[in-house]
Structure formats: structure tokens, C-alpha cells
Motif scaffolding. Structure first.
Motif, PDB file in Angstrom:
ATOM      1  N   PHE A   1      -0.006   6.799  -1.163  1.00 26.88           N
ATOM      2  CA  PHE A   1      -0.807   6.591  -2.369  1.00 26.88           C
ATOM      3  C   PHE A   1       0.059   6.001  -3.485  1.00 26.88           C
ATOM      4  CE2 PHE A   1      -2.732   8.129  -6.376  1.00 26.88           C
ATOM      5  CZ  PHE A   1      -3.974   7.498  -6.258  1.00 26.88           C
ATOM      6  N   CYS A   2       1.328   6.411  -3.544  1.00 21.82           N
ATOM      7  CA  CYS A   2       2.245   5.814  -4.518  1.00 21.82           C
ATOM      8  C   CYS A   2       2.411   4.320  -4.239  1.00 21.82           C
ATOM      9  CB  CYS A   2       3.598   6.508  -4.462  1.00 21.82           C
ATOM     10  SG  CYS A   2       3.603   8.195  -5.100  1.00 21.82           S
ATOM     11  N   GLY A   3       2.500   3.952  -2.946  1.00 23.04           N
ATOM     12  CA  GLY A   3       2.564   2.539  -2.594  1.00 23.04           C
ATOM     13  C   GLY A   3       1.313   1.796  -3.006  1.00 23.04           C
ATOM     14  N   LEU A   4       0.170   2.442  -2.845  1.00 15.47           N
ATOM     15  CA  LEU A   4      -1.100   1.847  -3.261  1.00 15.47           C
ATOM     16  C   LEU A   4      -1.099   1.602  -4.770  1.00 15.47           C
ATOM     17  CD1 LEU A   4      -4.611   2.876  -2.010  1.00 15.47           C
ATOM     18  CD2 LEU A   4      -4.219   2.541  -4.439  1.00 15.47           C
ATOM     19  N   LEU A   5      -0.590   2.554  -5.549  1.00 18.61           N
ATOM     20  CA  LEU A   5      -0.513   2.386  -7.003  1.00 18.61           C
ATOM     21  C   LEU A   5       0.400   1.213  -7.373  1.00 18.61           C
ATOM     22  CD1 LEU A   5      -0.247   6.110  -8.208  1.00 18.61           C
ATOM     23  CD2 LEU A   5      -2.240   4.594  -8.318  1.00 18.61           C
ATOM     24  N   ALA A   6       1.479   1.023  -6.603  1.00 18.23           N
ATOM     25  CA  ALA A   6       2.376  -0.106  -6.853  1.00 18.23           C
ATOM     26  C   ALA A   6       1.644  -1.432  -6.648  1.00 18.23           C
ATOM     27  CB  ALA A   6       3.586  -0.025  -5.936  1.00 18.23           C
TER      28      ALA A   6
ATOM     29  N   VAL B   1      -2.651 -15.173  -5.185  1.00 15.96           N
ATOM     30  CA  VAL B   1      -1.847 -14.108  -4.603  1.00 15.96           C
ATOM     31  C   VAL B   1      -2.579 -12.767  -4.684  1.00 15.96           C
ATOM     32  CG1 VAL B   1       0.356 -12.868  -4.774  1.00 15.96           C
ATOM     33  CG2 VAL B   1       0.295 -15.344  -5.127  1.00 15.96           C
ATOM     34  N   TYR B   2      -3.450 -12.634  -5.691  1.00 19.46           N
ATOM     35  CA  TYR B   2      -4.184 -11.370  -5.845  1.00 19.46           C
ATOM     36  C   TYR B   2      -5.040 -11.059  -4.622  1.00 19.46           C
ATOM     37  CZ  TYR B   2      -7.447 -14.929  -7.618  1.00 19.46           C
ATOM     38  OH  TYR B   2      -8.220 -16.060  -7.774  1.00 19.46           O
ATOM     39  N   ASN B   3      -5.541 -12.088  -3.946  1.00 16.93           N
ATOM     40  CA  ASN B   3      -6.325 -11.841  -2.727  1.00 16.93           C
ATOM     41  C   ASN B   3      -5.451 -11.190  -1.643  1.00 16.93           C
ATOM     42  OD1 ASN B   3      -8.706 -12.895  -3.749  1.00 16.93           O
ATOM     43  ND2 ASN B   3      -8.263 -14.980  -3.042  1.00 16.93           N
ATOM     44  N   TYR B   4      -4.232 -11.683  -1.527  1.00 14.47           N
ATOM     45  CA  TYR B   4      -3.284 -11.119  -0.579  1.00 14.47           C
ATOM     46  C   TYR B   4      -3.013  -9.659  -0.918  1.00 14.47           C
ATOM     47  CZ  TYR B   4       1.382 -10.187   1.374  1.00 14.47           C
ATOM     48  OH  TYR B   4       2.460  -9.622   2.009  1.00 14.47           O
ATOM     49  N   LEU B   5      -2.818  -9.382  -2.187  1.00 18.33           N
ATOM     50  CA  LEU B   5      -2.523  -8.010  -2.619  1.00 18.33           C
ATOM     51  C   LEU B   5      -3.698  -7.073  -2.359  1.00 18.33           C
ATOM     52  CD1 LEU B   5      -0.668  -8.823  -5.973  1.00 18.33           C
ATOM     53  CD2 LEU B   5       0.351  -7.883  -3.887  1.00 18.33           C
ATOM     54  N   TRP B   6      -4.916  -7.574  -2.485  1.00 21.42           N
ATOM     55  CA  TRP B   6      -6.087  -6.723  -2.204  1.00 21.42           C
ATOM     56  C   TRP B   6      -6.138  -6.335  -0.723  1.00 21.42           C
ATOM     57  CZ3 TRP B   6      -8.311  -3.822  -5.445  1.00 21.42           C
ATOM     58  CH2 TRP B   6      -8.542  -4.209  -6.759  1.00 21.42           C
ATOM     59  N   ILE B   7      -5.703  -7.242   0.139  1.00 21.98           N
ATOM     60  CA  ILE B   7      -5.643  -6.906   1.573  1.00 21.98           C
ATOM     61  C   ILE B   7      -4.662  -5.751   1.793  1.00 21.98           C
ATOM     62  CG2 ILE B   7      -4.893  -7.749   3.842  1.00 21.98           C
ATOM     63  CD1 ILE B   7      -5.958 -10.493   3.076  1.00 21.98           C
ATOM     64  N   LEU B   8      -3.511  -5.836   1.140  1.00 18.73           N
ATOM     65  CA  LEU B   8      -2.513  -4.778   1.284  1.00 18.73           C
ATOM     66  C   LEU B   8      -3.005  -3.455   0.695  1.00 18.73           C
ATOM     67  CD1 LEU B   8       0.892  -6.568   0.556  1.00 18.73           C
ATOM     68  CD2 LEU B   8      -0.487  -6.522   2.634  1.00 18.73           C
ATOM     69  N   ILE B   9      -3.751  -3.531  -0.385  1.00 14.61           N
ATOM     70  CA  ILE B   9      -4.323  -2.315  -0.977  1.00 14.61           C
ATOM     71  C   ILE B   9      -5.270  -1.647   0.014  1.00 14.61           C
ATOM     72  CG2 ILE B   9      -5.917  -1.471  -2.759  1.00 14.61           C
ATOM     73  CD1 ILE B   9      -4.607  -3.535  -4.660  1.00 14.61           C
ATOM     74  N   GLY B  10      -6.051  -2.467   0.721  1.00 14.11           N
ATOM     75  CA  GLY B  10      -6.942  -1.927   1.749  1.00 14.11           C
ATOM     76  C   GLY B  10      -6.166  -1.223   2.859  1.00 14.11           C
ATOM     77  N   ILE B  11      -5.040  -1.821   3.271  1.00 16.36           N
ATOM     78  CA  ILE B  11      -4.204  -1.215   4.307  1.00 16.36           C
ATOM     79  C   ILE B  11      -3.625   0.116   3.817  1.00 16.36           C
ATOM     80  CG2 ILE B  11      -2.073  -1.491   5.647  1.00 16.36           C
ATOM     81  CD1 ILE B  11      -2.645  -4.520   5.683  1.00 16.36           C
TER      82      ILE B  11
END
Length: 547
Positions: A381-386, A490-500
Motif C-alpha cells: 500500500f505504501c508503494g501504491l501511495l508512491a 506517462v500518467y497512463n503507465y502509472l495508472w496501470i502500475l497503481i492497478g497492479i
């Protein structure tokens, strides 16, 4: 007041006064190493009362200087590849190419521990493995990388082939070969019965040393690189050479467990049984097989290291963005300090949060018996916040850009993202070291460490490389161009990572997953201590009689 030790602390023998309560079979005639232990193969090893200061300090020093070298290069690697430090002499890669290059180098560095662990456990032993990996791979790789950074030394044009040999082969292979065994060699300096409770404290010191080295390398090399990247890339070679000399000077003090070639061969033979349509359990003596039941159960535990470590993969994917996407984003921001130096907020976060965790959070988690996967969920969850912080910054860059090619958003806005990643490391990566050591059979500690590093270091980077290249149309081709970044997605890429990351949090909270991991850890501890149970019992009885 009695100077006898509490029987409940029989795994913390560390003073001369406590020796009077120790059974004779655990005592040696060496005043500097008064403790001894006979392994199940008849080998006798002697141990110091204060291994942290007697021998481990030499091991921690080479780890500190190795991490100084590794993270100093890693934190400047992307900017070096895209030409940020020297526009006239560089590899000339695009942002996606550089990110893939960094990812491939890191992936190999975390794949090599798997091989290094096998070689250390079955052939050379931990000490020799560190010597070979450092002198034959790591140092030559650092020297080659440094030579490439000096204009015209290796040719009239930038020598990309030499850089690839150094940065994609020798350096990561060397780092990986020693990474899987340095931590294990340090842990083996403690008596397996009389000092078992000291190992947890050692691993805390080990992880803190990693981050001290990373912090120093992350500050010194980027600052020097801003003046001269050639000078900066010469420093790691010198630092690691000094570390190697100090490590060798401590040689006579180390407990050097003999490599168990027989155990490695038996392990590989047992693992091959499914290829002949036989189950692993069929190899047990109780089922008519050739191997001791506990040995086969130990192999099964070794295999459990892989799925247990996979639980931190979603966090590790977020963690990997610090040396790639966060730096690309930092190049599009107003720089009070350079993107490479921003990496140091992660190391600072680990050090600060590590101290807070040990002092306050860990005791609380112990009181409430928080499960391992729930800790991983908090870390993820900390990674998600990052990642959420990075998305907010990305939208801010786009909304504030006025079209003049100049950055408008201050790079210090990235500090929370690095802080969250550092906080998450304590409950994911650091925890994975501990869980791996608990699960692994004693004959295969190096191999287990290699599996752990392979999963969270290599597999996560392979995943990131795949995502980078699948989403390359969202990235700027020039990582140093504010204008291109402002028009990127780049924000689209970051949203994918947030989903992961979100999936990782939820998966680790599932009761079946949590219960399965707790069961694996409990069975592993029981199995690993079964061969020493009699020794523990004899020691406790002696302590009670002398209390």
C-alpha cells in the motif's frame, strides 16, 4: 545477583560470564572463539562471543562499499545513458531505451544470485564465492564502465559494445554472484544454537548498512558526475577494491562452513523426480525412496521460497520506478537538486522508518500477532501511495506547463513518493530476507537467498521491461526534454502500475493466502530446529541446573 543467564535467552550467549552455564560440548579451547558446534557431517566450527564485532564487521564493510558502488552507478545510470551529464560523449539512448537498459542490467544483477547461491552452497562456499565474484566479474565490470566514460580512451566514438559488456554483463553478474551469499556468510558467524536469537538483530544491521551505502553512493556519485562523469565512475572501482582488501584481511576470523556438494546433488536429484513422473514425497525413506524424510521436506520448503517472495512483486514493480520513471519525471521538473540525488530520500526513509519500525511498530505488530502477508499488504500500500503521488505530480506538470520549454513544477514534490517507497521496503523487501532465511533448509541458505533476490529483483524488472515497451508510445523519446514530457502520457503507465499495486494489497489480505504463508513458516521453523532440538534441550537443562 546471579550472573547466570535466563534459560529463555539460551540463544543469546554473548559474554564470558555466561560460559559457565554452557555444556562442555559447546565449548572450545580457543579463548577468542570459545564456542563450538559440530555439524551433522562431523565438521566442527568455533564461534566468537561477539561475532558482530569480531568478524561480521568485515563482511558488513564490503557490503557497504559494494552497495555504495552499485547504487551510485544505478542512481546515475539513466541520466548517463541519455546524455544528461555529457551531451558530447554518451550512449545516446532514448528514454524508453535507457529504461529498458537499466531494467535489463538490474534484472541480470538479481538473476545471478540464483546461480551464485548454487555455486556457493555446493562448490566453493560463501567466502570463495565472494572473492571470485568480486575480483573476476564485479571489479573488471566497474573498470570497463569507467573507461567508457573517458572520451576517446576506447576509440574515436563512444564504445557501446564495451559499455554493454561492463554494464549489462560483468557488473551485474558480479553484483549478483556476491549478493546472495554476503548476507548468509554474516548470519553463519553466529552459533546456530547458542546465538540464534542474535541473527534477527544482525539482519537489521545488514539492511541498515545496505541503505547507508546506498545513501553515500547516491549523494557522492551524482554530485561528482555533475562535474565529471568519468571521475564519478572511477570512484566505485577504488571503493570496491578497498572493500575487497578489508574483507580478505578478516579471512582468518570467519566461520567458513564447508560447501555441501552432496546436499546439492541430492537436492537436484530429488527435484528431478517429477520428470520421471514421481512425486517429491516418493523420494522419502518412509515411502521407499533414497532420501531422509526431513531432507525431502527441506527441499519442499526451498521451493516455497519462490511463491512466498512473489507476494512482494507488486511492491517491487513500484520500487523499480525510482531508477527509471521517477527520474524521467524529475528531468521535466524545476531542479533544486538533480533527479539522481532524489534517490537518497528513499535511503533516508528506510533508515528513519527502520528505526521507528524496530522501536515502536514491530513490538505492536508482535502483540497483535499480525500475519506476514498483512505486513506485506501494508508495505505494498505504501508503494501504491508512491505511485499515486507520481500521478498527481504528472498531472501537475501537464497543467502548469506554459509551452516555453521550461519546467514549472519543483522536483521536491517527489520527496513523498520516495518516502513512501522507503517505508514500504521495511515491510516487503526486508521482510522477504527474514522469511527466506526462516523457510530455507540449512544446507541451501545461499540458494534460497538467490531465489528470493531473483524474484523480487529480476522477475519484477522483467515485468517492468515488458510494460515499458508495451507502453512506449506514452513516453517522451527524449528524456531530457520538458516539452516532450509535457505532451506525453506517462500518467497512463502509472495508472496501470497503481492497478497492479492495488491487486497486490487485496491479494495479500485474503485469509487463505495469509493462512498458507503462516503454515509454511511454522512448518519450516519446526523442521529446521528439529535437528538441533536435542542440543537446545541439553542447553536449557544445563542452564536450569546452574541458575
Amino acid at each position: 545477583m546471579s550472573d547466570r543467564i535466563d534459560p529463555r535467552r539460551s540463544g543469546s550467549i554473548g559474554t564470558e560470564a555466561q560460559l559457565a552455564s554452557v555444556p562442555d560440548k559447546f565449548l572450545s579451547n580457543d579463548p577468542k572463539r570459545p564456542l563450538q558446534y559440530m555439524d551433522d557431517d562431523g565438521s566442527v566450527y568455533t564461534y566468537s562471543l561477539r561475532p558482530l564485532f569480531y568478524s561480521v564487521v568485515f563482511i558488513l564493510l564490503i557490503e557497504l562499499l559494494e552497495r555504495f558502488s552499485y547504487y551510485g552507478l544505478t542512481n546515475t545510470q539513466l541520466e548517463y545513458l541519455v546524455g544528461h551529464y555529457n551531451p558530447e560523449w554518451n550512449a545516446g539512448l532514448t528514454s524508453v531505451q535507457a529504461s529498458s537498459f537499466v531494467g535489463a542490467s538490474s534484472a541480470l544483477a538479481y538473476t545471478a544470485p540464483f546461480i551464485g547461491g548454487i555455486i556457493a552452497d555446493g562448490l566453493f562456499g560463501d567466502y570463495v564465492n565472494i572473492l571470485l565474484g568480486t575480483s573476476l566479474l564485479y571489479l573488471p565490470g566497474l573498470i570497463l564502465i569507467a573507461l567508457c566514460s573517458y572520451p576517446y580512451v576506447l576509440g574515436n566514438e563512444f564504445n557501446m559494445a564495451a559499455l554493454q559488456a561492463g554494464m549489462l554483463v560483468l557488473w551485474p553478474l558480479g553484483a549478483g554472484f556476491i549478493k546472495s551469499v554476503v548476507n548468509v556468510l554474516g548470519a553463519k558467524q553466529f552459533h546456530p544454537v547458542l546465538q540464534s536469537e542474535m541473527v534477527e538483530s544482525y539482519y537489521i544491521s545488514f539492511y541498515m548498512v545496505i541503505n547507508i551505502g546506498a545513501l553515500l553512493g547516491g549523494i557522492i556519485l551524482p554530485v561528482v558526475a555533475g562535474k565529471s562523469v568519468a571521475a564519478a565512475y572511477t570512484i566505485p572501482s577504488v571503493a570496491l577494491f578497498v572493500g575487497l582488501i578489508v574483507f580478505v584481511l578478516g579471512s582468518k576470523r570467519y566461520v567458513k562452513a564447508k560447501p555441501r556438494k552432496d546436499a546439492l546433488c541430492k537436492t537436484l536429484k530429488a527435484l528431478a523426480s517429477p520428470l520421471t513422473c514421481k512425486s517429491l514425497d516418493s523420494q522419502k525413506e518412509s515411502n521407499g525412496g533414497p532420501f531422509n524424510d526431513n531432507f525431502v521436506d527441506g527441499i519442499k520448503n526451498l521451493l516455497f521460497v519462490f511463491p512466498c517472495t512473489c507476494l512482494i512483486l507488486p511492491f517491487c514493480i513500484a520500487y523499480n520506478q525510482m531508477t527509471t520513471v521517477f527520474m524521467i519525471q524529475g528531468n521535466a521538473m524545476k531542479q533544486r537538486i538533480g533527479p539522481s540525488l532524489m534517490q537518497n530520500f528513499d535511503s533516508l526513509s528506510v533508515i528513519v522508518n527502520g528505526l521507528i519500525y524496530q522501536r515502536y511498530i514491530h513490538p505492536f505488530f508482535s502483540r497483535i500477532s499480525l500475519k506476514t502477508t498483512h505486513k506485506i499488504a501494508i508495505g505494498t500500500f505504501c508503494g501504491l501511495l508512491a505511485l499515486l503521488t507520481a500521478v498527481i505530480i504528472d498531472y501537475k506538470i501537464h497543467s502548469h506547463y506554459n509551452g516555453d520549454g521550461q519546467p514549472t513544477v519543483n522536483i521536491l514534490w517527489q520527496i513523498p513518493a520516495f518516502f513512501f517507497v522507503g517505508a514500504g521496503e521495511i515491510l516487503t523487501i526486508a521482510l522477504a530476507y527474514d522469511v527466506t532465511f526462516l523457510i530455507a533448509p540449512k544446507e541451501q541458505k545461499g540458494l534460497a537467498s538467490g531465489i528470493n533476490l531473483f524474484v523480487w529483483g529480476a522477475v519484477s524488472n522483467f515485468i517492468c521491461i515488458g510494460i515499458y515497451n508495451s507502453c512506449k508510445s506514452w513516453f517522451p523519446s527524449d528524456a531530457t526534454s520538458v516539452e516532450q514530457y509535457a505532451s506525453s502520457q506517462v500518467y497512463n503507465y502509472l495508472w496501470i502500475l497503481i492497478g497492479i499495486a492495488g491487486f497486490g494489497v487485496l491479494f495479500n489480505l485474503l485469509p487463505p493466502v495469509a493462512n498458507w504463508v503462516e503454515g509454511v513458516i511454522h512448518r519450516s521453523i519446526k523442521l529446521n530446529t528439529s535437528t538441533e532440538a536435542q542440543s537446545k534441550g541439553d542447553l536449557t537443562e544445563s542452564l536450569l541446573l546452574n541458575a
